[in-house]
Write a protein that holds these residues in place. Structure first.
Motif, mmCIF file in Angstrom:
data_model
loop_
_atom_site.group_PDB
_atom_site.id
_atom_site.type_symbol
_atom_site.label_atom_id
_atom_site.label_comp_id
_atom_site.label_asym_id
_atom_site.label_seq_id
_atom_site.Cartn_x
_atom_site.Cartn_y
_atom_site.Cartn_z
ATOM 1 N N ARG A 69 -7.516 8.491 -5.109
ATOM 2 C CA ARG A 69 -6.165 8.819 -5.569
ATOM 3 C C ARG A 69 -5.762 7.996 -6.797
ATOM 4 N NH1 ARG A 69 -3.168 11.938 -2.248
ATOM 5 N NH2 ARG A 69 -4.340 12.409 -0.372
ATOM 6 N N ALA A 100 1.432 9.576 -5.654
ATOM 7 C CA ALA A 100 1.427 10.956 -5.168
ATOM 8 C C ALA A 100 1.740 12.022 -6.234
ATOM 9 C CB ALA A 100 2.356 11.101 -3.966
ATOM 10 N N PRO A 101 2.814 11.826 -7.010
ATOM 11 C CA PRO A 101 3.167 12.899 -7.957
ATOM 12 C C PRO A 101 2.105 13.122 -9.040
ATOM 13 C CG PRO A 101 4.955 11.292 -7.748
ATOM 14 C CD PRO A 101 3.774 10.711 -7.075
ATOM 15 N N GLN A 106 -8.088 6.531 -0.849
ATOM 16 C CA GLN A 106 -7.004 5.880 -1.594
ATOM 17 C C GLN A 106 -7.474 5.526 -3.002
ATOM 18 O OE1 GLN A 106 -4.761 6.378 0.377
ATOM 19 N NE2 GLN A 106 -5.604 6.106 2.416
ATOM 20 N N LEU A 144 0.817 -1.212 0.000
ATOM 21 C CA LEU A 144 0.000 0.000 0.000
ATOM 22 C C LEU A 144 0.857 1.271 0.000
ATOM 23 C CD1 LEU A 144 -2.731 1.465 0.326
ATOM 24 C CD2 LEU A 144 -2.613 0.994 2.761
ATOM 25 N N ARG A 145 1.859 1.278 0.872
ATOM 26 C CA ARG A 145 2.701 2.469 0.971
ATOM 27 C C ARG A 145 3.455 2.743 -0.324
ATOM 28 N NH1 ARG A 145 4.457 4.405 5.889
ATOM 29 N NH2 ARG A 145 2.990 3.868 7.541
ATOM 30 N N ILE A 181 -4.195 12.205 6.794
ATOM 31 C CA ILE A 181 -2.900 11.970 7.443
ATOM 32 C C ILE A 181 -3.118 11.616 8.923
ATOM 33 C CG2 ILE A 181 -0.732 13.064 8.165
ATOM 34 C CD1 ILE A 181 -1.066 14.914 5.657
ATOM 35 N N MET A 221 0.973 4.192 -2.754
ATOM 36 C CA MET A 221 0.631 5.584 -2.480
ATOM 37 C C MET A 221 1.774 6.518 -2.851
ATOM 38 S SD MET A 221 -2.385 4.923 -1.705
ATOM 39 C CE MET A 221 -2.877 6.639 -1.759
ATOM 40 N N ALA A 222 3.014 6.096 -2.553
ATOM 41 C CA ALA A 222 4.162 6.918 -2.893
ATOM 42 C C ALA A 222 4.280 7.094 -4.402
ATOM 43 C CB ALA A 222 5.439 6.289 -2.323
#
Lengths: 318, 318
Positions: free
Chosen positions: B133, B41-42, B130, B33-34, B269, B37-38
């Motif tokens: 996103r 993000a951009p 999420q 997941l992390r 967050i 997400m990373a």
């Protein structure tokens, strides 16, 4: 500053105003909340907490009042917490038939308190356990927590109570609603109130059927009883009290009461701790840390998980 | 391990399977997941997120589908997230009229995803942002988040969306329900669908009246429009899109869009950080710390606030 020790002593001696004042202090998150909770702790743990929930119109207040009468006849002291759902925005309580409890208003062995759930999260979860503690410490043998079953409130009440009673009335389409809301999984006992109405037998049968459909019970598992009642005429109240006594006895015999209370305390501690940590997060770097991280997430230079790591680091490393 | 970079690249190029796979990864709280997400993000921050909520039967799916058609006619790429409420116990989604979206199923410019809200807390709050996103990073210009307005879900949707649309239908007693549920405070626009039915005019008038009764607006404040529609025949859809465009323009002009997105990111967050801290609490002393504190609270030798202090100390001091 309020003299908390004097208030607690007064509540222990049965002074209704002291009880009311203490509930106001815990409900309003007074700066003395911690002092109050510390003073109450040694006197808590005796009350049997019964949650009563159901849709509007099933006769919750009437049933609660009838239970109060029955417990008073046994010489027990009773606390009533009537939790009213309110808009997450208005903060106002939708009071109403609290007046039906009027017959008990002058009984010194009964404390009655209405409570609004302020905000959709936290309201009931926060204030109710503290108010229950006040009533417990004040010497109530039984605390009845009554709430309208809307949204998640019945689930929350079930989490606060030793025994959860779900009320229904015939012909309200409650069967289908019950399945939807998951109340079949929270009731330790079911009361079909207004059982003199058409369809009471069908509602009882449907409920019993649905309760039987649940996952296979192991031997010794609790099978929630379904009680028929006409609370307004006192009919079925004895059976309700018997069902509650039986459930309490079963829980004690199987260690379930201790388990439930420990789980409830753990949840309560966790919630208080998380609130404290949330406050710390908000205060990091003069309240600017979270905003700065959020700005980076919005612009895409940071993902929310990495931002959360930074926030946690800030809280846990001072 | 999934090749996240390849999936994100695929999603950016418009591969529906890559998008679906990414949503599954974030929805299922995958160990990656992390990483996902990373990587996303951009590419986030371009989609305009519209929440649509309303009681069952007001025609949400039909309205959503009509909006998709309208946006597609403008050449915009559209993501649809249909959030289905589920019992906090069963975990199953009550799917149903997703089939009405079928006409868009073969359109490569539309992504449609149904999502169950697993559990009454956290479900929507966690998974939906999420998934939004993912759709955002995949190049959707508009993301429509549709949910049934039960309990708190409409409030949660409002918190996720740039613009919140509340749907109503004539003759459903929605007026009173609206006031109760507080939806009058979450709608940026209201749609009275099925406006060819009796009572549509009255519903519009009642809504306008109630919206006018709110606290006095300052000059420049947004006044939520009330749009009449028959989405099944495409009537009023143009007006809906115009109302959404207008609200978006107003938000941009007044800095409200940036504000809302920052607040949303901050909340997200905070939620992720609190979950991490809750996990740490649970792990303290091999998972025994909280249980030990709860036992002391149950026996009355500690109050829940003092217990919470001890728990916070354990988390923040390693």
């Amino acid at each position: 500053m309020v003299d908390v020790a004097a208030l607690v002593a007064g509540a222990r001696e049965g002074a209704p105003r002291a009880v009311a004042r203490l509930i106001s202090l815990v409900e309003g998150a007074s700066p003395q909340l911690r002092e109050v909770m510390a003073a109450l702790a040694p006197h808590c743990g005796n009350a049997y907490v019964v949650g009563l929930t159901g849709s509007p119109g099933v006769g919750k207040s009437t049933t609660t009042s009838a239970l109060v009468t029955a417990y008073r006849a046994q010489g027990r002291r009773v606390g009533v917490l009537a939790v009213d759902p309110s808009s997450p925005f208005s903060g106002g309580a939708l009071l109403g038939d609290r007046v039906r409890m009027g017959e008990h208003a002058s009984d010194p062995g009964v404390y009655i308190r209405s409570m609004a759930t302020r905000g959709h999260l936290g309201g009931l979860a926060w204030a109710a356990p503290q108010a229950i503690r006040v009533l417990d410490a004040a010497g109530c043998d039984v605390v009845l927590v009554e709430t309208v079953g809307v949204g998640q409130s019945e689930v929350e009440i079930a989490a606060q109570a030793d025994t959860s009673v779900v009320l229904l009335a015939p012909g309200m389409g409650d069967g289908i609603q019950a399945a939807k809301a998951g109340i079949l999984e929270i009731g330790d006992a079911y009361v079909v109130n207004k059982a003199d109405r058409d369809g009471a037998g069908a509602t009882v049968r449907e409920l019993n059927h649905m309760l039987g459909l649940g996952e296979a019970r192991r031997p010794g598992d609790w099978r929630p009883p379904v009680v028929k009642a006409v609370a307004a005429r006192g009919e079925g109240v004895e059976e309700m009290v018997a069902a509650l006594d039986k459930h309490r006895g079963w829980m004690e015999e199987h260690g379930v009461l201790a388990e439930r209370r420990a789980a409830r305390a753990a949840k309560e501690i966790e919630n208080i701790a998380l609130t404290a940590l949330r406050e710390r997060m908000g205060e990091l770097r003069g309240g600017k840390r979270l905003d700065a991280l959020a700005a980076r997430v919005v612009e895409g230079s940071l993902d929310p998980y990495a931002a959360a790591d930074a926030l946690v680091e800030g809280v846990t490393e001072g």
